[in-house]
Design a protein around this motif. Structure first.
Motif, PDB file in Angstrom:
ATOM      1  N   ARG A 266       6.443   7.479   7.357  1.00  0.00           N
ATOM      2  CA  ARG A 266       5.658   6.251   7.465  1.00  0.00           C
ATOM      3  C   ARG A 266       6.336   5.195   8.344  1.00  0.00           C
ATOM      4  O   ARG A 266       5.844   4.084   8.482  1.00  0.00           O
ATOM      5  CB  ARG A 266       5.398   5.684   6.074  1.00  0.00           C
ATOM      6  CG  ARG A 266       4.536   6.615   5.245  1.00  0.00           C
ATOM      7  CD  ARG A 266       4.522   6.214   3.800  1.00  0.00           C
ATOM      8  NE  ARG A 266       3.918   7.264   3.000  1.00  0.00           N
ATOM      9  CZ  ARG A 266       2.809   7.105   2.298  1.00  0.00           C
ATOM     10  NH1 ARG A 266       2.194   5.955   2.299  1.00  0.00           N
ATOM     11  NH2 ARG A 266       2.327   8.112   1.598  1.00  0.00           N
TER      12      ARG A 266
ATOM     13  N   GLU B 135       9.201  10.842   2.893  1.00  0.00           N
ATOM     14  CA  GLU B 135       7.907  10.171   3.013  1.00  0.00           C
ATOM     15  C   GLU B 135       8.061   8.804   3.680  1.00  0.00           C
ATOM     16  O   GLU B 135       7.209   8.408   4.479  1.00  0.00           O
ATOM     17  CB  GLU B 135       7.260  10.015   1.637  1.00  0.00           C
ATOM     18  CG  GLU B 135       6.716  11.294   1.061  1.00  0.00           C
ATOM     19  CD  GLU B 135       5.546  11.856   1.851  1.00  0.00           C
ATOM     20  OE1 GLU B 135       4.701  11.073   2.334  1.00  0.00           O
ATOM     21  OE2 GLU B 135       5.493  13.091   1.987  1.00  0.00           O
TER      22      GLU B 135
ATOM     23  N   LYS C  56       2.644   6.791  -6.863  1.00  0.00           N
ATOM     24  CA  LYS C  56       1.754   7.866  -7.335  1.00  0.00           C
ATOM     25  C   LYS C  56       2.424   9.222  -7.139  1.00  0.00           C
ATOM     26  O   LYS C  56       2.322  10.097  -7.994  1.00  0.00           O
ATOM     27  CB  LYS C  56       0.421   7.831  -6.585  1.00  0.00           C
ATOM     28  CG  LYS C  56      -0.483   6.714  -6.991  1.00  0.00           C
ATOM     29  CD  LYS C  56      -1.762   6.738  -6.188  1.00  0.00           C
ATOM     30  CE  LYS C  56      -2.586   5.496  -6.424  1.00  0.00           C
ATOM     31  NZ  LYS C  56      -3.785   5.466  -5.555  1.00  0.00           N
ATOM     32  N   LEU C  57       3.108   9.376  -6.019  1.00  0.00           N
ATOM     33  CA  LEU C  57       3.836  10.612  -5.749  1.00  0.00           C
ATOM     34  C   LEU C  57       4.945  10.821  -6.784  1.00  0.00           C
ATOM     35  O   LEU C  57       5.158  11.941  -7.249  1.00  0.00           O
ATOM     36  CB  LEU C  57       4.431  10.568  -4.335  1.00  0.00           C
ATOM     37  CG  LEU C  57       5.159  11.797  -3.837  1.00  0.00           C
ATOM     38  CD1 LEU C  57       4.182  12.953  -3.684  1.00  0.00           C
ATOM     39  CD2 LEU C  57       5.833  11.513  -2.514  1.00  0.00           C
TER      40      LEU C  57
ATOM     41  N   ALA D 137       0.841  -1.214   0.000  1.00  0.00           N
ATOM     42  CA  ALA D 137       0.000   0.000   0.000  1.00  0.00           C
ATOM     43  C   ALA D 137       0.871   1.257   0.000  1.00  0.00           C
ATOM     44  O   ALA D 137       0.578   2.220  -0.728  1.00  0.00           O
ATOM     45  CB  ALA D 137      -0.928  -0.010   1.207  1.00  0.00           C
ATOM     46  N   ASP D 138       1.927   1.248   0.797  1.00  0.00           N
ATOM     47  CA  ASP D 138       2.825   2.404   0.843  1.00  0.00           C
ATOM     48  C   ASP D 138       3.604   2.554  -0.471  1.00  0.00           C
ATOM     49  O   ASP D 138       3.840   3.670  -0.927  1.00  0.00           O
ATOM     50  CB  ASP D 138       3.803   2.276   2.018  1.00  0.00           C
ATOM     51  CG  ASP D 138       3.122   2.482   3.356  1.00  0.00           C
ATOM     52  OD1 ASP D 138       2.077   3.172   3.400  1.00  0.00           O
ATOM     53  OD2 ASP D 138       3.642   1.963   4.363  1.00  0.00           O
TER      54      ASP D 138
ATOM     55  N   ASP E 259       1.309   4.256  -2.934  1.00  0.00           N
ATOM     56  CA  ASP E 259       1.186   5.691  -2.649  1.00  0.00           C
ATOM     57  C   ASP E 259       2.440   6.454  -3.079  1.00  0.00           C
ATOM     58  O   ASP E 259       2.348   7.534  -3.661  1.00  0.00           O
ATOM     59  CB  ASP E 259       0.943   5.922  -1.154  1.00  0.00           C
ATOM     60  CG  ASP E 259      -0.429   5.446  -0.711  1.00  0.00           C
ATOM     61  OD1 ASP E 259      -1.306   5.271  -1.581  1.00  0.00           O
ATOM     62  OD2 ASP E 259      -0.603   5.249   0.513  1.00  0.00           O
ATOM     63  N   LEU E 260       3.596   5.886  -2.815  1.00  0.00           N
ATOM     64  CA  LEU E 260       4.847   6.561  -3.172  1.00  0.00           C
ATOM     65  C   LEU E 260       5.080   6.586  -4.683  1.00  0.00           C
ATOM     66  O   LEU E 260       5.633   7.543  -5.213  1.00  0.00           O
ATOM     67  CB  LEU E 260       6.020   5.907  -2.447  1.00  0.00           C
ATOM     68  CG  LEU E 260       6.020   6.125  -0.930  1.00  0.00           C
ATOM     69  CD1 LEU E 260       7.065   5.242  -0.270  1.00  0.00           C
ATOM     70  CD2 LEU E 260       6.257   7.570  -0.589  1.00  0.00           C
TER      71      LEU E 260
END
Length: 79
Positions: A44, A40, A25-26, A18-19, A22-23
């Motif tokens: 986390r 980031e 996408k960043l 999941a992380d 997200d990263l």
């Protein structure tokens, strides 16, 4: 660095899926910035992966090397 390389590095360092999503996408939004991604990761609860703090490696200045002794009978040495 390609997206697949970034993903692989995070997988090898134990970042959850999941992380990672997200990263990534960043990275798609802002481009690859190693300091941004590492900040980031720290937020986390992970360690830095993409940047290195060379100040943490001050141990290389140790002068505790053993003294080298020349081999005096080199010509007569047989293996």
């Amino acid at each position: 660095m390609e997206i697949s390389d970034i993903q692989l590095e995070m997988e090898l360092n134990g970042v959850s899926a999941a992380d990672i999503a997200d990263l990534l996408k960043l990275c798609d939004q802002k481009g690859f910035d190693s300091e941004l991604i590492d900040n980031e990761l720290i937020k986390r609860g992970y360690d830095k992966i993409f940047t290195v703090d060379y100040d943490d490696y001050d141990d290389w200045e140790d002068d505790d090397y053993a003294q080298v002794e020349k081999f005096p009978y080199k010509k007569g040495f047989m293996d």
